[in-house]
Structures are given as C-alpha cells and as structure tokens.
Write a protein that holds these residues in place. Structure first.
Motif: not given
Length: 148
Positions: A116, A119, A123
């Motif tokens: 996570e 990710t 972003r």
C-alpha cells in the motif's frame, strides 16, 4: 504545525512508530526497520521533524542528505490520526525541504511487503528505481524528480 523534533518528542515518536509499524510484523515476518531505530540518536543528529495538531505530536518525518538527493528515511502518522491528510502534509514538507536544500530529487525506500505504501508513493510521483535486500529486509527504492 511542523517543527524540528526535540528530545522531549522522542517518546511520542517511538509510540507512533510502534503503533504504525506493528501491523506489518506478521506480514514481513519480523519487526520493520523503523521499529529498530534509535530515535534519540536521530533527533540529536537533526533532520527529524514532527507534525503537531491540537497540542499533540501526530506524525513525524526523518530526512537525510545523500549524494544528489534528499532521503526521506522514515515517515509515520499515528494510526488514530490517519486519513486526516497528515501523511500528505509530511510528504509535501519533505519535497519542500529537498527543493530548499537545492536537491533536484527526493528518494525513499519501503519494505516490499508494504504494497500500500508503494501504491501511495507511486500516486505521488515516485518511480521505482531498484530493489535490494539490506539487513534482512527486502526494500523497494523510489525517486521523485522535483521541479520548482
């Protein structure tokens, strides 16, 4: 409010580290690297900033100068303060610090089991540069090139 950490903040920083990283112990199979750090030493060396909100330390960041880039060595937000945008504030602060110090890039690493985080960093414009095993931990290294 962001400010440099003092020795009085170490207990709060350590509590945040324990709460934020404990859920990863089972996934990684051992304590994550940040749980093994000496935060008294980090604060004394400088480069540690805390984010205060409502009179309490809610997050912190550890920044280090490296060859050609600022290293975002660690960032954590108290679990009960997550989802309030404090992580984004800390990331933006790191990027501002890098630019202010004349760096064209900021680097970080995370455990590959913390998918996570990978990710989230992707972003925010970070790009994976390589993976390596260090101190028994499998790390993903990422870089973000900055523009003023």
């Amino acid at each position: 409010m962001m400010r440099p950490a003092t020795s009085h903040d170490v207990a709060a920083i350590e509590a945040i580290v324990q709460a934020a990283y404990a859920p990863y112990i089972e996934r990684i199979g051992r304590k994550p690297g940040p749980m093994l750090e000496d935060y008294h030493q980090h604060v004394e060396a400088g480069g540690v900033h805390v984010l205060e909100h409502a009179g309490r330390v809610r997050g912190f960041i550890v920044l280090r100068d490296t060859d050609g880039a600022l290293l975002l060595d660690n960032l954590a937000v108290a679990p009960d303060a997550q989802g309030l945008g404090f992580g984004r504030l800390l990331m933006a602060f790191a990027e501002q610090q890098a630019l202010g110090a004349g760096f064209a890039a900021i680097r970080l690493y995370t455990n590959e089991a913390m998918s996570e985080n990978i990710t989230l960093y992707t972003r925010r414009g970070y790009v994976e540069t390589h993976r390596a095993e260090e101190h028994g931990l499998r790390r993903v290294y990422m870089t973000k090139h900055l523009q003023e």
